[in-house]
Enzyme design. Structure first.
Site, mmCIF file in Angstrom:
data_model
loop_
_atom_site.group_PDB
_atom_site.id
_atom_site.type_symbol
_atom_site.label_atom_id
_atom_site.label_comp_id
_atom_site.label_asym_id
_atom_site.label_seq_id
_atom_site.Cartn_x
_atom_site.Cartn_y
_atom_site.Cartn_z
ATOM 1 N N SER A 11 0.817 -1.213 0.000
ATOM 2 C CA SER A 11 0.000 0.000 0.000
ATOM 3 C C SER A 11 0.852 1.265 0.000
ATOM 4 C CB SER A 11 -0.929 0.006 1.217
ATOM 5 O OG SER A 11 -0.169 -0.005 2.415
ATOM 6 N N CYS A 183 2.521 -5.893 9.840
ATOM 7 C CA CYS A 183 2.391 -4.880 8.786
ATOM 8 C C CYS A 183 3.799 -4.557 8.333
ATOM 9 C CB CYS A 183 1.691 -3.626 9.320
ATOM 10 S SG CYS A 183 1.637 -2.253 8.140
#
Length: 275
Positions: A11, A183
């Site tokens: 992302s 993450c």
């Protein structure tokens, strides 16, 4: 296909931790990296929207004739991994399973923590993977603001420390001895996370373990680039403003990420409106 690049998708800039690990273990390989910075962060978005954005980027990478896809984004892995493996003919590697495998081997008391975006934690992806590890209890905590700090290039400071103390307090109460950084942005915050959790807690980043899976998959499919193929050339693309990506890329990856090209995905823009 051996000379084709590896496609890596995240992302934002966090996936550069995976790209760095891949380049360290496979320095002869070529990379095409896409950061979907027009839509970062993925974490607060509905899973269905994350899935649409992710597949749009992965479609683009496959159109560039990559020989492998690496989903270097936990939220995207949770949202679309099964779809990606059915949709594409090239091997697909993701970041969740490698981290789970390492954490299950590292824990001493069977209490493992997982921190990630809201999308990753609520998806239950890590809990599902850990279900196959007997004797492991998992505590998941969403840390949504961590991504925003990393995307701004902020990796230290009193404000970040206070935020980390608040986020990680439930994991301290759970007495976890192993913490999965769920993450790919979070390894850039290992200093503050390690300070809060203490030396007795092992931090597990999926980057190195994912790179090992990339190595294994390339070997299994006979896709390793030849040593005499010439110097590798890498390409870095951002769906948002390329300048801040390039600035952070140089800081987190090195000179390889100095040149970043803007990538426009019209379908992704329409999907955001529709979503």
């Amino acid at each position: 296909m051996t000379d084709a690049p590896i496609g890596i998708f995240d992302s934002g800039v966090g996936g550069l931790t995976v790209a760095r690990a891949v380049l360290d273990q496979l320095p002869n390989e070529q990379l095409v990296y896409v950061g979907d910075t027009a839509h970062v962060p993925y974490g607060p978005r509905p899973i269905a929207q994350v899935r649409r954005f992710a597949l749009e980027v992965l479609d683009h990478l496959v159109e560039q004739d990559v020989k492998m896809l690496v989903i270097a984004c936990n939220s995207a892995s949770a949202a679309c991994l099964r779809d990606a493996r059915e949709r594409y003919s090239v091997p697909v590697v993701e970041v969740v399973l490698p981290a789970v495998r390492r954490a299950a081997a590292a824990t001493r008391n069977g209490r493992v923590g997982v921190i990630g975006t809201k999308a990753t934690i609520t998806s239950g992806a890590y809990q599902d993977m850990f279900a196959a590890a007997p004797g492991v209890t998992v505590t998941g905590v969403a840390c949504p603001e961590f991504v925003s700090f990393v995307e701004r290039g902020v990796t230290s400071g009193r404000q970040l420390l206070g935020l980390a103390q608040a986020y990680l307090e439930p994991l301290q109460r759970a007495e976890v001895d192993t913490l999965v950084l769920g993450c790919t942005h979070y390894p850039l915050l290992t200093g503050v996370i390690g300070l809060v959790m203490g030396d007795g807690v092992t931090l597990v980043s999926s980057a190195d373990e994912t790179a090992k899976d990339v190595y294994r998959a390339l070997t299994r499919h006979d896709l390793l680039r030849s040593d005499d193929a010439g110097p590798p050339r890498h390409q870095f693309l951002a769906t948002g403003d390329p300048e801040p990506f390039a600035r952070l890329g140089r800081r987190f990856l090195g000179p390889e990420a100095s040149v970043v090209t803007s990538l426009t995905l019209p379908a992704a823009a329409s999907l955001e409106v529709a979503g």
